[in-house]
Design a protein around this motif. Structure first.
Motif, short mmCIF file in Angstrom:
data_model
loop_
_atom_site.label_atom_id
_atom_site.label_comp_id
_atom_site.label_asym_id
_atom_site.label_seq_id
_atom_site.Cartn_x
_atom_site.Cartn_y
_atom_site.Cartn_z
N SER A 58 11.28 88.62 56.42
CA SER A 58 11.53 87.96 55.13
C SER A 58 11.73 88.99 54.02
O SER A 58 12.63 88.85 53.18
CB SER A 58 10.36 87.04 54.78
OG SER A 58 10.54 86.43 53.52
N VAL A 61 15.21 90.63 54.35
CA VAL A 61 16.28 89.74 53.87
C VAL A 61 16.29 89.67 52.34
O VAL A 61 17.35 89.79 51.70
CB VAL A 61 16.11 88.34 54.48
CG1 VAL A 61 17.11 87.36 53.85
CG2 VAL A 61 16.32 88.38 55.99
N ARG A 62 15.11 89.51 51.74
CA ARG A 62 15.03 89.37 50.29
C ARG A 62 15.37 90.67 49.55
O ARG A 62 15.72 90.63 48.37
CB ARG A 62 13.64 88.89 49.89
CG ARG A 62 13.44 87.41 50.16
CD ARG A 62 11.98 86.99 50.07
NE ARG A 62 11.83 85.54 50.12
CZ ARG A 62 11.95 84.80 51.21
NH1 ARG A 62 12.24 85.39 52.36
NH2 ARG A 62 11.80 83.49 51.17
N CYS A 65 18.87 90.44 48.37
CA CYS A 65 19.24 89.23 47.65
C CYS A 65 18.68 89.24 46.24
O CYS A 65 17.76 90.00 45.91
CB CYS A 65 18.72 87.98 48.40
SG CYS A 65 19.37 87.80 50.07
N TRP A 78 23.26 87.01 48.15
CA TRP A 78 23.53 88.44 48.33
C TRP A 78 23.88 89.07 46.98
O TRP A 78 24.69 88.55 46.23
CB TRP A 78 24.67 88.61 49.32
CG TRP A 78 25.20 90.01 49.43
CD1 TRP A 78 26.26 90.53 48.76
CD2 TRP A 78 24.71 91.05 50.26
NE1 TRP A 78 26.47 91.84 49.12
CE2 TRP A 78 25.52 92.18 50.04
CE3 TRP A 78 23.66 91.14 51.17
CZ2 TRP A 78 25.31 93.39 50.70
CZ3 TRP A 78 23.46 92.34 51.82
CH2 TRP A 78 24.28 93.44 51.60
#
Length: 321
Positions: A58, A61-62, A65, A78
């Motif tokens: 997590s 991924v963050r 973003c 993104w």
């Protein structure tokens, strides 16, 4: 006729067993044991996935973003490496350098002090049991208490450190502000962390020294080896694995040290004690930019992962020699 190698035989056996299972054949005892072992591991893997694996994925991924407290409920978007650009603009390289300096100072001091005390307690002196209890006491004290204790000791107006050093003539200012001085703040925090973590180094090295084969030590003494030669040529090689694992653990602990640093200086003054852990906290919970905080954590994880991988590779290579 070609001779079938061991791995090829194992692959053939596994294929036959799988074919037997597909054809309805009953499992043999070995297969039952393997399935039972996997079943026992399943709860651990589930907990590991929820507690460790999912947060790591997590965060990764963050980190790519736009993810702040204002957009936390919005779909992940993104941001073209915006978080990584932000942390480098905010002085990531300086924070990394501070972390490396802090880690080198703490682990180096812990190794020298821990090794010296371990050699002392491994010798035949009186009161070893009492000394062990005294030296292990800092390890039992919570980090927050350690931070408050050393903050009081280094306090400018009524701290005992200033009183002692001024009385000995080692400093000219009786009210020196150790924690507020950019040139001494990192050293002050290092002293507190070394005091807190050295007992771990001491315990591990002492355990390793007590496992050294005394016959080798006595044989070296008979051959005319002095204490220094015995230490470097017999004791150190004998405890090499224990010493390596202990140093690696201490490096990881110092690299991610947060409680003592934050409660003593909060990363100041002028960012001189802002390590990666402090920077990640401030980026995520002071600037409210969780994505940038995750970016620091990802790079932090890669650095530690690389160091651990290199150590494991070197250890396996040396074990095969």
């Amino acid at each position: 006729m070609d001779i079938m190698t061991g791995p090829a035989k194992r692959r053939e056996r596994i294929l036959k067993e799988n074919a037997g299972i597909r054809s309805g054949r009953r499992l043999d005892e070995h297969q039952k044991d393997m399935l039972f072992g996997y079943a026992l591991m399943l709860p651990t893997f589930i907990v590991f996935s929820i507690v460790i694996l999912y947060p790591i994925l997590s965060a990764v991924v963050r980190s790519f973003c736009d993810y702040t407290f204002l957009t936390v409920k919005n779909p992940l978007k993104w941001n073209d490496f915006g978080n990584y650009k932000t942390i480098f603009k905010n002085g990531f390289l300086t924070q990394l350098w501070t972390t490396l300096k802090f880690t080198t100072l703490t682990v180096g001091a812990e190794l020298v002090i821990g090794m010296s005390l371990a050699l002392l307690m491994n010798s035949k002196i009186r009161g070893v049991g009492a000394l062990r209890s005294v030296f292990l006491m800092p390890w039992t004290i919570p980090s927050i208490v350690t931070a408050l204790l050393w903050s009081w000791l280094f306090q400018g107006q009524y701290g005992i450190i200033n009183y002692v050093l001024y009385g000995l003539g080692l400093i000219s200012n009786p009210n020196a502000e150790w924690l507020l001085n950019p040139s001494t703040s990192l050293m002050t925090v290092t002293v507190a962390v070394v005091w807190r973590q050295t007992p771990y180094m001491l315990v591990m090295i002492l355990a390793g020294l007590q496992s050294v084969n005394q016959d080798l030590v006595e044989a070296a003494a008979i051959d005319g080896a002095n204490g220094i030669q015995t230490f470097f040529r017999i004791k150190i090689p004998a405890i090499r694995m224990v010493l390596g694992n202990t140093i690696l653990t201490c490096i990881m602990s110092s690299f991610q040290q947060f409680t003592i640093i934050y409660n003593m200086t909060a990363g100041g003054p002028l960012g001189k004690t802002t390590t990666l852990s402090i920077a990640a906290y401030k980026q995520a919970f002071t600037s409210l930019d969780l994505g940038a905080g995750s970016a620091i954590g990802v790079i932090w994880m890669l650095l530690l992962g690389t160091a651990i991988s290199i150590y494991n590779a070197k250890s396996k290579r040396f074990d095969n020699v």
